[in-house]
Design an enzyme around this catalytic site. Structure first.
Site, PDB file in Angstrom:
ATOM      1  N   GLU A  81       0.851  -1.194   0.000  1.00 24.37           N
ATOM      2  CA  GLU A  81       0.000   0.000   0.000  1.00 24.37           C
ATOM      3  C   GLU A  81       0.884   1.240   0.000  1.00 24.37           C
ATOM      4  O   GLU A  81       2.011   1.217   0.513  1.00 24.37           O
ATOM      5  CB  GLU A  81      -0.883  -0.028   1.257  1.00 24.37           C
ATOM      6  CG  GLU A  81      -1.765   1.213   1.402  1.00 24.37           C
ATOM      7  CD  GLU A  81      -2.850   1.055   2.476  1.00 24.37           C
ATOM      8  OE1 GLU A  81      -2.907  -0.003   3.143  1.00 24.37           O
ATOM      9  OE2 GLU A  81      -3.635   2.013   2.636  1.00 24.37           O
ATOM     10  N   ASN A 120      -6.667   1.537   2.838  1.00 25.60           N
ATOM     11  CA  ASN A 120      -7.365   2.799   3.087  1.00 25.60           C
ATOM     12  C   ASN A 120      -6.923   3.887   2.106  1.00 25.60           C
ATOM     13  O   ASN A 120      -7.700   4.779   1.772  1.00 25.60           O
ATOM     14  CB  ASN A 120      -7.112   3.257   4.528  1.00 25.60           C
ATOM     15  CG  ASN A 120      -7.655   2.268   5.549  1.00 25.60           C
ATOM     16  OD1 ASN A 120      -8.541   1.475   5.255  1.00 25.60           O
ATOM     17  ND2 ASN A 120      -7.116   2.304   6.771  1.00 25.60           N
ATOM     18  N   ASN A 176     -12.277  -0.682  -0.804  1.00 27.92           N
ATOM     19  CA  ASN A 176     -11.588  -1.250   0.351  1.00 27.92           C
ATOM     20  C   ASN A 176     -12.332  -0.912   1.643  1.00 27.92           C
ATOM     21  O   ASN A 176     -12.648   0.262   1.888  1.00 27.92           O
ATOM     22  CB  ASN A 176     -10.172  -0.660   0.441  1.00 27.92           C
ATOM     23  CG  ASN A 176      -9.427  -1.147   1.669  1.00 27.92           C
ATOM     24  OD1 ASN A 176      -9.031  -2.310   1.744  1.00 27.92           O
ATOM     25  ND2 ASN A 176      -9.239  -0.265   2.651  1.00 27.92           N
ATOM     26  N   GLU A 177     -12.613  -1.920   2.456  1.00 21.53           N
ATOM     27  CA  GLU A 177     -13.204  -1.735   3.799  1.00 21.53           C
ATOM     28  C   GLU A 177     -14.246  -0.627   3.828  1.00 21.53           C
ATOM     29  O   GLU A 177     -14.177   0.285   4.655  1.00 21.53           O
ATOM     30  CB  GLU A 177     -12.095  -1.463   4.829  1.00 21.53           C
ATOM     31  CG  GLU A 177     -11.156  -2.649   4.982  1.00 21.53           C
ATOM     32  CD  GLU A 177     -10.173  -2.544   6.153  1.00 21.53           C
ATOM     33  OE1 GLU A 177     -10.006  -1.442   6.713  1.00 21.53           O
ATOM     34  OE2 GLU A 177      -9.578  -3.584   6.497  1.00 21.53           O
ATOM     35  N   TYR A 237      -6.953  -8.983  11.493  1.00 26.50           N
ATOM     36  CA  TYR A 237      -5.664  -8.842  12.170  1.00 26.50           C
ATOM     37  C   TYR A 237      -5.851  -9.265  13.623  1.00 26.50           C
ATOM     38  O   TYR A 237      -6.897  -9.000  14.213  1.00 26.50           O
ATOM     39  CB  TYR A 237      -5.193  -7.379  12.141  1.00 26.50           C
ATOM     40  CG  TYR A 237      -4.933  -6.844  10.747  1.00 26.50           C
ATOM     41  CD1 TYR A 237      -3.728  -7.081  10.106  1.00 26.50           C
ATOM     42  CD2 TYR A 237      -5.902  -6.095  10.079  1.00 26.50           C
ATOM     43  CE1 TYR A 237      -3.485  -6.588   8.823  1.00 26.50           C
ATOM     44  CE2 TYR A 237      -5.665  -5.595   8.804  1.00 26.50           C
ATOM     45  CZ  TYR A 237      -4.465  -5.844   8.180  1.00 26.50           C
ATOM     46  OH  TYR A 237      -4.220  -5.362   6.917  1.00 26.50           O
ATOM     47  N   GLU A 287      -6.575  -9.249   3.308  1.00 27.46           N
ATOM     48  CA  GLU A 287      -5.710  -8.644   4.346  1.00 27.46           C
ATOM     49  C   GLU A 287      -5.729  -9.547   5.566  1.00 27.46           C
ATOM     50  O   GLU A 287      -6.804  -9.800   6.117  1.00 27.46           O
ATOM     51  CB  GLU A 287      -6.191  -7.247   4.755  1.00 27.46           C
ATOM     52  CG  GLU A 287      -5.896  -6.174   3.729  1.00 27.46           C
ATOM     53  CD  GLU A 287      -6.204  -4.768   4.245  1.00 27.46           C
ATOM     54  OE1 GLU A 287      -5.988  -4.501   5.446  1.00 27.46           O
ATOM     55  OE2 GLU A 287      -6.668  -3.956   3.434  1.00 27.46           O
ATOM     56  N   GLN A 298       1.349  -6.589   5.486  1.00 27.58           N
ATOM     57  CA  GLN A 298       1.681  -6.307   4.113  1.00 27.58           C
ATOM     58  C   GLN A 298       3.026  -6.954   3.804  1.00 27.58           C
ATOM     59  O   GLN A 298       3.401  -7.887   4.508  1.00 27.58           O
ATOM     60  CB  GLN A 298       1.679  -4.803   3.894  1.00 27.58           C
ATOM     61  CG  GLN A 298       0.275  -4.193   4.180  1.00 27.58           C
ATOM     62  CD  GLN A 298       0.121  -2.732   3.766  1.00 27.58           C
ATOM     63  OE1 GLN A 298       0.981  -2.143   3.121  1.00 27.58           O
ATOM     64  NE2 GLN A 298      -0.985  -2.132   4.172  1.00 27.58           N
TER      65      GLN A 298
HETATM   66  O1  AHR Z   1      -3.062  -2.942   6.080  1.00 27.62           O
HETATM   67  C1  AHR Z   1      -3.249  -1.776   6.807  1.00 27.62           C
HETATM   68  C2  AHR Z   1      -4.666  -1.247   6.730  1.00 27.62           C
HETATM   69  O2  AHR Z   1      -5.526  -2.130   7.389  1.00 27.62           O
HETATM   70  C3  AHR Z   1      -5.284  -1.124   5.360  1.00 27.62           C
HETATM   71  O3  AHR Z   1      -4.981   0.071   4.738  1.00 27.62           O
HETATM   72  C4  AHR Z   1      -6.740  -1.188   5.645  1.00 27.62           C
HETATM   73  O4  AHR Z   1      -7.468  -1.715   4.560  1.00 27.62           O
HETATM   74  C5  AHR Z   1      -6.846  -2.003   6.902  1.00 27.62           C
HETATM   75  O5  AHR Z   1      -7.625  -1.366   7.852  1.00 27.62           O
END
Ligand code: AHR
Length: 497
Positions: free
Chosen positions: A26, A71, A171-172, A243, A291, A348
């Site tokens: 990103e 993001n 995205n999200e 995450y 992700e 990432q």
């Molecule tokens: O990977 C970091 C961030 O985590 C990304 O930009 C977003 O999509 C997620 O909240």
């Protein structure tokens, strides 16, 4: 402590889609600026990209890389990143509150990814933009020539179309932090119309509809049910993001988090199938876990970073040994759901919550999580087989009946190889494993790789690889059985041929 597993050629889950070993770059922190791209670095090529970083990416053999966000994409004008570099604007980047110099854009990244041996999963901006910007970007990238946007690409020195196959519709979009957040109905409508137009530009593309930002979102799984009701016919995949962290320093509970991951995958699968039934559709929706990782170490230091600089050290988690174990378990979980999870991106790849770190002007080095990712990408290609497991279990703070043994099996018929991936979640005791592989006549042990350490909090540094794989001793393969002792808290790769 004893566990058994049985595996047979006929216990097929599915062919593993190699794209489950994808990753993500990103425009965030030092991923691009000061990560893959550092003009002036001793290993930088003519275009400013570091060769040492590229070599580590190649070592990981990353089949697909998501780009440019995250993001970031929800406020990105892709046109800023193409054409003569000296004419590109510097912009306030609102997702991460940095300055985006636009020195790297679509063509530079596509070129880098090709050299790194990876396909690109491109995301379009459905935050501040919509149908028009998305269809124009697709025309710029994938149309051969003879039209405004494709000829603009050619005038930028890129004669051949990039032919990008996989596209993320935003995205999200469920997250309050997202620029241009949408309700499920707003997103569903916009994503459908955007996807429809994109398919008219290029019918060969695959589209990913945005799922929930995590299983903990209050709108999960209603978000999936409502959005897929709109996008089911145009999309091929729905995305999942997750995450984990060990904020309470409860390692037994932390290592059980892959149980939550499994539950998340099952719930999204069930929701997809509910929409399939509702629509009387013949099409199966697949999952793109685009992700996933451990992310929490850097949360506090990120609050102290000043805004409006280029490439600040954001989201620089310094991963320890237990993080590598959970990353291993997450990979195992994807393998066990290979029938539905067709893509996954470790988020990432460089510097930002990443397996690869760089020093400015200096070395590129491997974090602890590099290793399970490497092993899975290297040895986890083939057919995923269902292991029939009998393991002692424990109760953790948030999970009951957590098996100490977490495992997945991959049979690579072409190479004639069988690989057992196994995590022993027990923090104090080794686990004696007896694996019945009688269906694989004549197979013998190639090697048993293990990642272990007495200190769950051990980390790697640019100077020292404290956590790195070694060969395990004492593993025996005889008369159709593998006998081994899985060290306490360990990641294991048992390779047979
Ligand atoms: O990977 C970091 C961030 O985590 C990304 O930009 C977003 O999509 C997620 O909240």
């Amino acid at each position: 402590l004893k566990a058994t597993l049985v595996v047979d050629k006929s216990f097929v889950i599915a062919e593993v889609d190699k794209r489950i070993y994808g990753s993500f770059i990103e425009h965030l922190g030092r991923a691009v600026y000061g990560g893959i791209y550092e003009p002036g670095h001793p290993t930088a090529g003519a275009l400013g990209f570091r060769d040492d970083v590229k070599s580590l990416v190649k070592e990981l053999n990353v089949p697909i890389i998501r780009y440019p966000g995250g993001n970031f994409v929800s406020g990105y004008n892709w046109e800023d990143g193409v054409g003569p570099v000296e004419q590109r604007p510097r912009r306030l980047e609102l997702a991460w509150r940095t300055v985006e110099p636009n020195e790297v854009g679509t063509n530079e990244f596509m070129n880098w990814a090709r050299e790194a041996g990876s396909e690109v999963m491109m995301a379009v901006n459905l935050g501040t933009r919509g149908v028009d910007a998305a269809r124009n970007l697709l025309e710029y990238c994938n149309h051969p020539g003879g039209t405004y946007w494709s000829d603009l690409r050619r005038s930028h020195g890129v004669e051949q179309a990039h032919k990008i196959k996989t596209w993320c519709l935003g995205n999200e979009m469920d997250g309050p932090w997202q620029i241009g957040q949408k309700t499920a109905v707003e997103y569903g409508r916009l994503a459908y119309e955007t996807g429809k137009a994109m398919r008219l530009v290029d019918p060969d593309i695959e589209l990913v509809s945005c799922g929930s930002s995590s299983s903990a979102m209050p709108t999960f799984p209603e978000w999936e049910a409502v959005t897929l009701d709109h996008t089911y016919d145009v999309a091929d995949y729905v995305s999942l993001h997750q995450y984990y962290g060990n904020r309470d320093n409860d390692s037994a509970n932390f290592l059980a988090r892959s149980m939550d991951l499994e539950h998340f995958i099952k719930t999204v699968t069930a929701t997809c199938d509910y929409i399939k039934a509702k629509k009387r559709s013949k099409k199966t929706m697949y999952l793109s876990f685009d992700e996933w990782n451990v992310w929490y170490h850097s949360n506090e230091s990120d609050t102290k970073i000043d805004p409006w600089t280029i490439g600040p050290p954001q989201l620089e988690d310094h991963y320890n040994f237990e993080d590598a174990l959970l990353v291993g378990s997450m990979l195992i979980t994807f393998l066990r759901h290979a029938d539905r999870v067709k893509m996954a991106c470790l988020a990432q790849l460089v510097n930002v919550i990443a397996p690869i770190m760089t020093e400015a002007g200096g070395a590129a080095w491997k974090q602890t999580i590099f290793y399970p990712y490497l092993h899975a990408s290297k040895y986890g290609r083939g057919v995923s087989l269902q292991p029939i497991v009998n393991s002692p279990k424990y109760d953790a703070q948030d999970y009951t009946d957590v098996p100490y043994l977490d495992s997945a099996i991959v049979h690579n018929e072409e190479q004639g190889e069988l690989t057992i991936f196994a995590v022993n979640r027990h923090l104090e005791e080794g686990l004696h494993l007896k694996a019945d592989i009688r269906g694989f006549e004549g197979y013998t042990l190639l090697e048993h790789i293990v990642l272990k350490h007495d200190d769950l909090k051990a980390v790697n540094t640019p100077a020292e690889q404290r956590v790195q794989p070694v060969q395990a001793a004492g593993t025996v393969c005889k008369d159709g059985y593998v006998d081994t002792l899985l060290s306490k808290a360990s990641w294991n790769v048992i390779r047979l041929k």
